[in-house]
Scaffold this active site. Sequence first.
Site, PDB file in Angstrom:
ATOM      1  N   GLU A  93       0.831  -1.199   0.000  1.00 21.64           N
ATOM      2  CA  GLU A  93       0.000   0.000   0.000  1.00 21.64           C
ATOM      3  C   GLU A  93       0.864   1.247   0.000  1.00 21.64           C
ATOM      4  O   GLU A  93       1.961   1.257   0.555  1.00 21.64           O
ATOM      5  CB  GLU A  93      -0.890   0.021   1.248  1.00 21.64           C
ATOM      6  N   GLU A 161       8.909  -2.085   8.821  1.00 25.56           N
ATOM      7  CA  GLU A 161       9.851  -1.388   9.694  1.00 25.56           C
ATOM      8  C   GLU A 161      11.062  -0.979   8.847  1.00 25.56           C
ATOM      9  O   GLU A 161      11.877  -1.818   8.456  1.00 25.56           O
ATOM     10  CB  GLU A 161      10.284  -2.306  10.845  1.00 25.56           C
ATOM     11  N   SER A 213       8.348   5.723  17.085  1.00 23.01           N
ATOM     12  CA  SER A 213       7.014   5.337  17.547  1.00 23.01           C
ATOM     13  C   SER A 213       7.102   4.792  18.965  1.00 23.01           C
ATOM     14  O   SER A 213       7.496   3.643  19.172  1.00 23.01           O
ATOM     15  CB  SER A 213       6.423   4.287  16.600  1.00 23.01           C
ATOM     16  N   ASN A 294      -6.848   5.075  14.677  1.00 22.94           N
ATOM     17  CA  ASN A 294      -7.750   4.784  13.567  1.00 22.94           C
ATOM     18  C   ASN A 294      -8.157   3.320  13.703  1.00 22.94           C
ATOM     19  O   ASN A 294      -7.368   2.428  13.395  1.00 22.94           O
ATOM     20  CB  ASN A 294      -7.031   5.027  12.235  1.00 22.94           C
ATOM     21  N   CYS A 337      -2.615   1.829   7.942  1.00 20.36           N
ATOM     22  CA  CYS A 337      -1.658   0.953   7.278  1.00 20.36           C
ATOM     23  C   CYS A 337      -2.095  -0.508   7.321  1.00 20.36           C
ATOM     24  O   CYS A 337      -2.392  -1.050   8.377  1.00 20.36           O
ATOM     25  CB  CYS A 337      -0.300   1.120   7.957  1.00 20.36           C
TER      26      CYS A 337
END
Length: 356
Positions: A93, A161, A213, A294, A337
Amino acid sequence: MSAPPLPLLGQSLAALKDWAVEQGQPAYRGQQLHTWLYHKGIRSLQEVTVFPKAWREALQEYPVGRSQVVQRIESRDGTVKFLLQLADGELIETVGIPTARRLTVCVSSQVGCPMACNFCATGKMGYRRNLKLHEILDQVLTVQEDFGRRVSHVVFMGMGEPLLNRDTVVQAIRSLNQDIGIGQRHITLSTVGVPRQIPWLAQQDLQITLAVSLHAPNQELRQQLIPSAAHYPLDALIQDCRDYMLCSGRRISFEYTLLAGVNDLPIHARQLAHLLRQASQAGARLHVNLIPYNPIAEADYQRPHPTRVAEFVRLLEEHHVQVSVRQTRGLDSNAACGQLRGSFLRASPEPAPGRS
């Protein structure tokens, strides 16, 4: 005719000039090819109309290295998500995020992801392989082609990653800068943290922004959310981040996904401020980017209420932490994602080509 550097996408200007000469052509043909590859976004060498017709015909079997768009979904806010099929049938994606002044691409660096973060759709699908250089660059060219305007910013925040594909990702960063013309300061690499890789990145003489993150303010909670964190204690991660900032002179953005009732309580905000104090007191520049979750079908986490988000922001600012809240884009188009790939595979009656 000798074999060309394949795929052509990903080759430098110097390499393309050398290749043209090897084919008995003047070096400027390599310059022309570079322009058509990176600025016109060709998908076939037959599109390079400045080449002699006979040479174009001789090159017709040579792949450029572009991927096929198998699905395109546009959300109400203009965000466009693309599902791309690679040469071996794997699916990845990429997302184009437009505003009035910029066009950002969220690129993937792997097919799937081995980090298995339990709130992430990509983490639920497992790991297939690293992306190759041309497969990363193609994502940016695909977005430019679709929007009909230049990409200004790139964020490595898609599937995978990046620091587990570090050499290819750094190659891609240099090519995005030198070949496509995107400033390094407009490129962000996001990582959950891989032992020894942040110090390595600090030595690469890049001017990118590093986004780490965190998603939790203490080791116990972080390990629950990010299983790989068991191998990289939070104190060690923060120390490496501090050293990176001091070595590179670049600010780090700490990404923190807010999960309702899990990591968004006042105590978590205070713990986060305390955790980051050791870095900021050493003179390092940092920023916290809060990301309201999300939701995905594969995980039982919820988006926090806006008042909870506002309180988290207030507490961080009270402790003199620079903070912002990321505007979530594409909520109506499976833009988190991994969601589009997962829904596509579930709806497909047969596996994608090349898949078992």
